[in-house]
Scaffold this motif. Structure first.
Motif, PDB file in Angstrom:
ATOM      1  N   ALA A  66       0.823  -1.213   0.000  1.00  0.00           N
ATOM      2  CA  ALA A  66       0.000   0.000   0.000  1.00  0.00           C
ATOM      3  C   ALA A  66       0.858   1.265   0.000  1.00  0.00           C
ATOM      4  O   ALA A  66       0.564   2.225  -0.719  1.00  0.00           O
ATOM      5  N   PHE A  67       1.914   1.284   0.821  1.00  0.00           N
ATOM      6  CA  PHE A  67       2.707   2.508   0.990  1.00  0.00           C
ATOM      7  C   PHE A  67       3.735   2.727  -0.110  1.00  0.00           C
ATOM      8  O   PHE A  67       3.941   3.864  -0.555  1.00  0.00           O
ATOM      9  N   ALA A  68       4.441   1.690  -0.532  1.00  0.00           N
ATOM     10  CA  ALA A  68       5.591   1.863  -1.424  1.00  0.00           C
ATOM     11  C   ALA A  68       5.271   2.636  -2.706  1.00  0.00           C
ATOM     12  O   ALA A  68       5.979   3.588  -3.024  1.00  0.00           O
ATOM     13  N   SER A  96       8.134  -8.571  -6.687  1.00  0.00           N
ATOM     14  CA  SER A  96       7.013  -7.744  -6.238  1.00  0.00           C
ATOM     15  C   SER A  96       7.470  -6.422  -5.620  1.00  0.00           C
ATOM     16  O   SER A  96       6.639  -5.567  -5.323  1.00  0.00           O
ATOM     17  N   LEU A  97       8.764  -6.258  -5.395  1.00  0.00           N
ATOM     18  CA  LEU A  97       9.262  -5.029  -4.771  1.00  0.00           C
ATOM     19  C   LEU A  97       9.159  -3.861  -5.741  1.00  0.00           C
ATOM     20  O   LEU A  97       9.319  -4.018  -6.945  1.00  0.00           O
ATOM     21  N   VAL A  98       8.884  -2.680  -5.207  1.00  0.00           N
ATOM     22  CA  VAL A  98       8.680  -1.475  -5.997  1.00  0.00           C
ATOM     23  C   VAL A  98      10.017  -0.891  -6.425  1.00  0.00           C
ATOM     24  O   VAL A  98      10.889  -0.647  -5.581  1.00  0.00           O
ATOM     25  N   ASP A  99      10.178  -0.674  -7.713  1.00  0.00           N
ATOM     26  CA  ASP A  99      11.395  -0.064  -8.247  1.00  0.00           C
ATOM     27  C   ASP A  99      11.437   1.424  -7.903  1.00  0.00           C
ATOM     28  O   ASP A  99      10.396   2.072  -7.792  1.00  0.00           O
ATOM     29  N   GLY A 100      12.654   1.939  -7.742  1.00  0.00           N
ATOM     30  CA  GLY A 100      12.833   3.379  -7.556  1.00  0.00           C
ATOM     31  C   GLY A 100      12.545   3.882  -6.156  1.00  0.00           C
ATOM     32  O   GLY A 100      12.345   5.079  -5.958  1.00  0.00           O
ATOM     33  N   TRP A 101      12.526   2.983  -5.166  1.00  0.00           N
ATOM     34  CA  TRP A 101      12.254   3.427  -3.797  1.00  0.00           C
ATOM     35  C   TRP A 101      13.351   2.967  -2.850  1.00  0.00           C
ATOM     36  O   TRP A 101      13.124   2.661  -1.697  1.00  0.00           O
TER      37      TRP A 101
END
Length: 192
Positions: A66-68, A96-101
């Protein structure tokens, strides 16, 4: 030894679920932080103080998801972008990890969290992630609670604290302050 700090907006009856009411927050009272309480900047000053102390972030899978994507592009959360992040989940995949964070590490168990705490570095802050917080508390891994308690009774939602039959855990008040809008800041160290 690194401190693990759980920070939350909490209703008086202990609900930490869906305070902002954004996407993914299907709680029937979602958005309760902003619905019934007058906004006073001083009541939210704790969030800025926490930012200065945060050296890493930790989430459960659902809170991360939700946050990423939102926090990655948010100016209000820009200072979090390059901080190390940890997602505690037995199911999330690396894909599943968010790129660019920033750098994100998956931890699979409370044992992994305990090992992380033994390392060098400053405070790790947990946002959202009520189920994770309950499990870490039950495992004796939370060092501090930073709570903004709102004058509302929700009656339903995810509770911060477990109802497991466990040993008593004492808390020591670090700081407290009440605000004219009814919000109360409560900072507790876990004493044992």
């Amino acid at each position: 030894m690194r401190d693990l700090v759980y920070t939350a907006f909490m209703s008086l009856d202990g609900v930490v679920d869906s305070p902002g009411g954004g996407p993914g927050e299907e709680h029937r009272s979602g958005g309760w932080v902003f619905k019934d309480v007058e906004f006073l900047p001083e009541a939210f000053a704790l969030k800025g103080e926490e930012l200065a102390e945060t050296t890493a972030l930790m989430f459960g899978r659902r809170s991360y998801e939700a946050f990423a994507p939102t926090w990655r592009d948010s100016q209000d959360h820009a200072a979090y972008k390059d901080l190390p992040k940890y997602v505690v989940s037995s199911t999330i995949s690396q894909d599943s990890l968010v790129d660019g964070w920033g750098e994100t590490t998956i931890l699979r168990s409370t044992t992994d969290v305990a090992e992380l705490k033994k390392g060098e570095g400053g405070a790790i802050f947990i946002h959202g992630s009520a189920e994770l917080a309950r499990g870490l508390s039950d495992a004796g891994l939370i060092d501090r609670y930073n709570l903004l308690v709102f004058p509302v009774l929700l009656g339903a939602g995810k509770s911060l604290f477990s109802d497991a039959d466990r040993e008593r855990q004492r808390l020591r008040l670090r700081d407290s302050q009440g605000y004219p809008n009814g919000v109360v800041k409560l900072l507790y160290d876990v004493a044992g």
